[in-house]
Design a protein around this motif. Sequence first.
Motif, mmCIF file in Angstrom:
data_model
loop_
_atom_site.group_PDB
_atom_site.id
_atom_site.type_symbol
_atom_site.label_atom_id
_atom_site.label_comp_id
_atom_site.label_asym_id
_atom_site.label_seq_id
_atom_site.Cartn_x
_atom_site.Cartn_y
_atom_site.Cartn_z
ATOM 1 N N MET A 188 0.863 -1.180 0.000
ATOM 2 C CA MET A 188 0.000 0.000 0.000
ATOM 3 C C MET A 188 0.899 1.230 0.000
ATOM 4 N N LEU A 189 0.647 2.159 -0.930
ATOM 5 C CA LEU A 189 1.429 3.386 -1.014
ATOM 6 C C LEU A 189 0.698 4.491 -0.259
ATOM 7 N N VAL A 190 1.369 5.109 0.701
ATOM 8 C CA VAL A 190 0.771 6.164 1.516
ATOM 9 C C VAL A 190 1.496 7.475 1.219
ATOM 10 N N LEU A 191 0.780 8.441 0.628
ATOM 11 C CA LEU A 191 1.362 9.746 0.337
ATOM 12 C C LEU A 191 1.301 10.639 1.573
ATOM 13 N N PRO A 192 2.242 11.565 1.711
ATOM 14 C CA PRO A 192 2.183 12.493 2.851
ATOM 15 C C PRO A 192 0.953 13.385 2.754
ATOM 16 N N LYS A 193 0.402 13.743 3.881
ATOM 17 C CA LYS A 193 -0.819 14.544 3.911
ATOM 18 C C LYS A 193 -0.492 16.025 3.767
ATOM 19 N N ALA A 194 -1.232 16.709 2.870
ATOM 20 C CA ALA A 194 -1.025 18.138 2.655
ATOM 21 C C ALA A 194 -1.537 18.928 3.851
ATOM 22 N N LEU A 195 -0.794 19.963 4.217
ATOM 23 C CA LEU A 195 -1.159 20.788 5.365
ATOM 24 C C LEU A 195 -1.818 22.099 4.969
ATOM 25 N N ASP A 196 -1.868 22.411 3.670
ATOM 26 C CA ASP A 196 -2.531 23.627 3.205
ATOM 27 C C ASP A 196 -3.145 23.366 1.839
ATOM 28 N N LEU A 197 -4.030 24.269 1.415
ATOM 29 C CA LEU A 197 -4.741 24.095 0.153
ATOM 30 C C LEU A 197 -3.833 24.248 -1.055
ATOM 31 N N ASN A 198 -2.711 24.946 -0.902
ATOM 32 C CA ASN A 198 -1.784 25.156 -2.011
ATOM 33 C C ASN A 198 -0.789 24.015 -2.170
ATOM 34 N N SER A 199 -0.856 23.041 -1.288
ATOM 35 C CA SER A 199 0.053 21.886 -1.327
ATOM 36 C C SER A 199 1.512 22.316 -1.297
ATOM 37 N N CYS A 200 1.796 23.344 -0.499
ATOM 38 C CA CYS A 200 3.177 23.797 -0.338
ATOM 39 C C CYS A 200 3.853 23.123 0.848
ATOM 40 N N ARG A 201 3.056 22.706 1.813
ATOM 41 C CA ARG A 201 3.614 22.090 3.009
ATOM 42 C C ARG A 201 2.937 20.745 3.247
ATOM 43 N N TYR A 202 3.746 19.802 3.681
ATOM 44 C CA TYR A 202 3.248 18.459 3.942
ATOM 45 C C TYR A 202 3.695 18.010 5.323
ATOM 46 N N GLU A 203 2.966 17.049 5.866
ATOM 47 C CA GLU A 203 3.344 16.505 7.156
ATOM 48 C C GLU A 203 4.696 15.807 7.051
ATOM 49 N N SER A 204 5.318 15.573 8.182
ATOM 50 C CA SER A 204 6.633 14.940 8.191
ATOM 51 C C SER A 204 6.526 13.472 7.788
ATOM 52 N N PHE A 205 7.664 12.888 7.462
ATOM 53 C CA PHE A 205 7.676 11.484 7.066
ATOM 54 C C PHE A 205 7.274 10.586 8.232
ATOM 55 N N GLU A 206 7.602 11.005 9.448
ATOM 56 C CA GLU A 206 7.193 10.225 10.622
ATOM 57 C C GLU A 206 5.669 10.174 10.735
ATOM 58 N N ASP A 207 5.004 11.290 10.407
ATOM 59 C CA ASP A 207 3.542 11.299 10.437
ATOM 60 C C ASP A 207 2.965 10.394 9.345
ATOM 61 N N THR A 208 3.626 10.372 8.181
ATOM 62 C CA THR A 208 3.182 9.483 7.109
ATOM 63 C C THR A 208 3.299 8.023 7.537
ATOM 64 N N LEU A 209 4.392 7.694 8.223
ATOM 65 C CA LEU A 209 4.551 6.330 8.738
ATOM 66 C C LEU A 209 3.462 5.999 9.756
ATOM 67 N N ALA A 210 3.093 6.992 10.561
ATOM 68 C CA ALA A 210 2.038 6.769 11.553
ATOM 69 C C ALA A 210 0.702 6.490 10.871
ATOM 70 N N ARG A 211 0.419 7.179 9.764
ATOM 71 C CA ARG A 211 -0.823 6.938 9.028
ATOM 72 C C ARG A 211 -0.813 5.556 8.382
ATOM 73 N N ALA A 212 0.351 5.144 7.881
ATOM 74 C CA ALA A 212 0.464 3.801 7.309
ATOM 75 C C ALA A 212 0.209 2.742 8.377
ATOM 76 N N ASN A 213 0.763 2.962 9.555
ATOM 77 C CA ASN A 213 0.552 2.025 10.654
ATOM 78 C C ASN A 213 -0.910 2.010 11.088
ATOM 79 N N ALA A 214 -1.560 3.191 11.080
ATOM 80 C CA ALA A 214 -2.972 3.261 11.458
ATOM 81 C C ALA A 214 -3.843 2.506 10.461
ATOM 82 N N TRP A 215 -3.476 2.576 9.169
ATOM 83 C CA TRP A 215 -4.265 1.877 8.147
ATOM 84 C C TRP A 215 -4.207 0.361 8.336
ATOM 85 N N ILE A 216 -3.008 -0.179 8.537
ATOM 86 C CA ILE A 216 -2.913 -1.633 8.667
ATOM 87 C C ILE A 216 -3.506 -2.097 9.996
ATOM 88 N N TYR A 217 -3.369 -1.285 11.044
ATOM 89 C CA TYR A 217 -3.972 -1.655 12.333
ATOM 90 C C TYR A 217 -5.495 -1.635 12.228
#
Length: 292
Positions: free
Chosen positions: A16-45
């Motif tokens: 499963m490919l998990v993209l980092p979550k955008a933090l603004d509407l302009n897609s200039c800032r994204y959550e950290s890679f650690e947060d992306t890993l946390a979302r991946a872990n939440a999905w499988i859990y």
Amino acid sequence: MRDSLRMPNSSSYLSMLVLPKALDLNSCRYESFEDTLARANAWIYSSQVSGIPIEFMNVQSEALLTKISGETASATVNSGSLSDLSNVTNATLYGFEDYHGVDIGVVKAARLWYSSIAEEMPLEIPLEEGDTRLGFAISRTEEGFIFISSVVDNDKDNEAPSTRSGLRDLFNQAREASKLLVISRVSNEKVLPWMISSSGAIRCFDTISLSQKLSLHRLAVRPIQLHLLMWEKPSGPVERIIRSPKLPPQSELPQVPWNLIESIEPRVDVDEDYVGDLSFRIDDLSVGTSWV
């Protein structure tokens, strides 16, 4: 090498490919890679809690190239000095300028590897003239998995294909084990979810078009080949109902294209995705039960 596979057209490695979550509407800032890993872990859990018979294998970072411009480019394109390497390590979106002067963005996504607890099991559903239904219903979980949600029981006078194939017995065994009977492939085509976008939307298959595809097999009186994610090794009479696939030529079956929520693209358009309020969601499609 193909003959050495324990189950034909199956795989022990799913992802499963998990993209980092955008933090603004302009897609200039994204959550950290650690947060992306946390979302991946939440999905499988969340999948495991829902009853999906899968287990975690590994996770890795994956770089995806995309064209960027405007504020996104000015905020992410760096000078390329050695001092920038530490920032690149933690960033989920960074950019560089190629020799044509085009700003290229690199999105750091997380690739989650998982497997079925007891691998995939092929099951052929034989069809006969006069079958008016297949005898089972399919639904989809919030995590994007398609599963058998119901099977007919009162068909002693006229057995449904689900009963003749042993699918009903497998469904009852899965229910006793508090697991879902998940469909991983239909006619050797994978129907598992494959990506979580930067808005939190899960890219997966639609149960309506899948039901139409199964109904076409019934109308053409052609056997249906399914692969199921197993929670334990099959034993007893279940092993005897597994048949080798005898699929007709593709030209003999009416063609209905898969109705995907969003087609797989070779690149990621980080500017076109919007910010969602939920960690996971399915785009504007009914998750109700579809009988076939």
